[in-house]
Scaffold this motif. Structure first.
Motif, PDB file in Angstrom:
ATOM      1  N   LYS A 117       0.822  -1.207   0.000  1.00 49.43           N
ATOM      2  CA  LYS A 117       0.000   0.000   0.000  1.00 49.43           C
ATOM      3  C   LYS A 117       0.861   1.266   0.000  1.00 49.43           C
ATOM      4  CE  LYS A 117      -3.938  -2.211   0.258  1.00 49.43           C
ATOM      5  NZ  LYS A 117      -4.911  -2.216  -0.873  1.00 49.43           N
ATOM      6  N   GLN A 118       1.977   1.232   0.725  1.00 45.50           N
ATOM      7  CA  GLN A 118       2.865   2.397   0.756  1.00 45.50           C
ATOM      8  C   GLN A 118       3.455   2.671  -0.616  1.00 45.50           C
ATOM      9  OE1 GLN A 118       5.293   0.914   4.003  1.00 45.50           O
ATOM     10  NE2 GLN A 118       4.655   2.606   5.325  1.00 45.50           N
ATOM     11  N   TYR A 119       3.865   1.631  -1.318  1.00 46.57           N
ATOM     12  CA  TYR A 119       4.442   1.831  -2.652  1.00 46.57           C
ATOM     13  C   TYR A 119       3.374   2.259  -3.660  1.00 46.57           C
ATOM     14  CZ  TYR A 119       9.229   0.485  -1.706  1.00 46.57           C
ATOM     15  OH  TYR A 119      10.522   0.479  -1.241  1.00 46.57           O
ATOM     16  N   GLU A 120       2.160   1.755  -3.473  1.00 48.17           N
ATOM     17  CA  GLU A 120       1.079   2.182  -4.373  1.00 48.17           C
ATOM     18  C   GLU A 120       0.786   3.669  -4.208  1.00 48.17           C
ATOM     19  OE1 GLU A 120      -2.242  -0.273  -3.451  1.00 48.17           O
ATOM     20  OE2 GLU A 120      -1.497  -2.015  -4.590  1.00 48.17           O
ATOM     21  N   ASN A 121       0.848   4.149  -2.970  1.00 53.26           N
ATOM     22  CA  ASN A 121       0.530   5.544  -2.675  1.00 53.26           C
ATOM     23  C   ASN A 121       1.762   6.447  -2.609  1.00 53.26           C
ATOM     24  OD1 ASN A 121      -2.547   5.681  -1.834  1.00 53.26           O
ATOM     25  ND2 ASN A 121      -1.727   3.768  -1.007  1.00 53.26           N
ATOM     26  N   GLU A 122       2.949   5.834  -2.671  1.00 46.69           N
ATOM     27  CA  GLU A 122       4.221   6.550  -2.568  1.00 46.69           C
ATOM     28  C   GLU A 122       4.247   7.468  -1.340  1.00 46.69           C
ATOM     29  OE1 GLU A 122       5.444   8.447  -6.178  1.00 46.69           O
ATOM     30  OE2 GLU A 122       5.710   6.529  -7.238  1.00 46.69           O
TER      31      GLU A 122
END
Length: 565
Positions: A117-122
């Protein structure tokens, strides 16, 4: 007769079952696999709030296994720089939710979910609400490692139990037990004259009570002479086995002539009422003397704390001339250890030798009405019901500093403070912010908004405010490696970031043009990237870190490193 006995036994059994269904004693297990020693108890008095759970010591280190207290599913995940830091919320079939805060890291399965989720939302800081079937956990399953993230002052686990209404509950009610064989300590006691016509020992102000310990362990105060409406408060703490921390009380009782008139019990509360702690304690003494004096009376009708259990006539005592009274104040911990303070009172209508201390100004604020201050530079708007009582408000604007009374008066909700900056150049205003000045003269950034020719902030603290400028860019430095260095054996990559003006607002890290998850520890000013997050292609890599402060000064730092997978 026999039917009556059977009926009584049945009634007792039903009551026991009802009690157990209210607080299931064997449902939750300890969240750590080490003996429980507490640094903080439920309902403990903290700055602007009651403590919402148990703070469990982790032997001054991070990395202890944290386990799920019961079967359930992860219903919420917080990754935050402040507050509970890395935190997990597990919802259980019985309707309760357990909370685990200040974690170092999540279990591999949970971390993989968060990382995705962090990488999806940067973005590193994130709040997630997994569905009920996404992250199912079993009782005793390792869900995380203990840490020191967020606003933690040292390694520990913050643990809560919340009900279906999101009210936080005392975990000890559920059978979470911690050894405690020590009686609470009452350090100080005070009597308060609460009306213009009342007095204590010829004083219209609060009076410190002198007491001594008796042979039976009770505390006996010197007789006080009083008249009119008065109240009492104590500064007290409890210590549990295995620790020297000064923890909070579970129950505070006060009786007058054997009749209970006040009780405070730390069993459960809602978060939206927690700030009423500033009405419950003597806030002036907290600010000036660092004492949290618990008042055994309720001094305004806005304070609707559910932690108050039994209140008669607001906990006040109306002392009549020539009458005698005996006040008993009992401080108890959860295991039943207690300390009693006995205060004899002689009613005596007398002259007041020490008048009430109060600074009279030309502004008198009514707590139940909105109040406004406005001059050529400053506008301050205080909505109704943000103060607990009426008072004379001390205001001045000199040498660029707006004096909004002083910090000894608590503010329950936000007020709005606005500075007119139309006399400044546009380019200068872009680098300006509102700062709060502490008693040592240090300026601290407060969240500043811009609208037309004004700067404004919302605050829940009175004191001195001024405008400040920040023309310095943040700094970025590598930790433990130099440009072009081989980092094949490194597990993590670290850089230190700092801003000496308005403070850091945001940061972004990239390797080879791709966003990377860099954990930020604001207490140390360190960004950390874990190389296990993803495989890097090739050997030579470009690191880019962009850091921006609160007035949008920005620094872009670049370097290279070599690493083989």
């Amino acid at each position: 007769m026999r039917k009556k006995i059977v009926l009584l036994l049945l009634l007792a059994f039903c009551q026991k079952i009802a009690s157990q269904s209210g607080y299931p004693k064997d449902y939750f297990i300890n969240p750590l696999e080490i003996p429980l020693v507490l640094s903080g108890t439920f309902g403990e008095l903290r700055s602007n709030h009651f403590h919402a759970g148990l703070d469990i010591k982790t032997q001054q280190v991070e990395g202890h296994k944290v386990v799920a207290s019961a079967d359930g599913y992860v219903s919420r995940i917080n990754v935050s720089l402040w507050g509970y830091g890395n935190a997990l919320y597990i919802t259980h079939p019985n309707g309760y939710t357990t909370v685990y805060g200040h974690l170092q890291k999540f279990s591999p399965e949970i971390d993989a979910y968060v990382r995705k989720k962090q990488y999806e939302n940067e973005r590193y800081s994130i709040r997630l609400y997994p569905k009920s079937k996404e992250l199912i956990v079993k009782k005793g399953q390792v869900i995380a490692l203990s840490g020191n993230s967020g606003s933690s002052g040292g390694p520990h686990l913050h643990y809560e139990i919340r009900d279906v209404k999101s009210r936080t509950m005392n975990p000890m009610l559920f059978g979470i037990t911690v050894p405690d064989h020590k009686n609470p300590t009452i350090q100080n006691a005070y009597a308060y004259a609460l009306t213009d016509s009342s007095h204590v020992n010829q004083s219209a102000n609060d009076v410190k009570i002198v007491f001594n310990r008796q042979y039976d362990g009770d505390l006996l105060a010197n007789k006080i002479y009083a008249y009119g409406k008065i109240g009492f408060g104590i500064n007290s703490y409890d210590r549990l086995d295995g620790a020297l921390n000064r923890n909070g009380l579970y129950i505070l009782d006060m009786s007058v002539n054997g009749e209970r008139v006040f009780q405070f019990a730390a069993d459960k509360f809602s978060f939206d009422e927690s700030r009423f702690i500033n009405s419950y304690i003597d806030y002036d003494k907290y600010i000036n003397q660092k004492q949290r004096v618990q008042k055994c009376f309720v001094d305004h009708d806005m304070n609707n704390l559910s932690l108050y259990k039994r209140i008669t006539d607001g906990g006040y005592i109306n002392v009549k001339d020539s009458m005698e009274y005996t006040v008993s104040i009992i401080a108890r911990d959860f295991t039943g250890n207690k300390t009693k303070l006995i205060i004899p009172i002689q009613g005596k209508k007398d002259s007041v030798a020490i008048p009430k201390k109060e600074k009279i100004t030309n502004r008198y604020f009514k707590a139940k009405l909105p109040n406004t201050i406005k001059d050529s530079i400053i506008t301050a708007y205080f909505p109704e019901n943000i103060f607990y009582e009426d008072f004379y408000f001390d205001y001045s604007f000199e040498n660029g500093v707006a004096k909004l009374h002083n910090s000894t008066v608590p503010v329950h909700k936000n007020f709005r403070l606005t500075f007119d900056v139309s006399s400044y150049k546009t380019e200068d205003v872009k680098k300006m912010y509102i700062a709060k000045k502490n008693k040592y003269g240090k300026l601290n950034y407060v969240s500043t908004k811009r609208k037309d020719n004004t700067l404004y902030t919302l605050s829940r603290y009175l004191g001195d405010f001024t405008l400040a400028s920040d023309n310095h860019k943040p700094t970025v430095k590598t930790i433990g490696f130099a440009n072009g260095q081989w980092l094949t054996k490194f597990k993590t990559l670290k850089v230190r970031i700092h801003d000496k003006g308005s403070g850091i607002k945001s940061y972004r890290g990239e390797i080879d043009g791709q966003w990377i998850r860099m954990a930020y520890d604001p207490k140390k000013g360190i960004l950390t990237y874990d190389f296990s997050d993803k495989n890097l292609e090739g050997t030579l890599h470009n690191l880019k870190v962009v850091v921006t402060d609160n007035v949008n000064n920005s620094t872009t730092f670049t370097t290279t490193f070599n690493k083989k997978n």
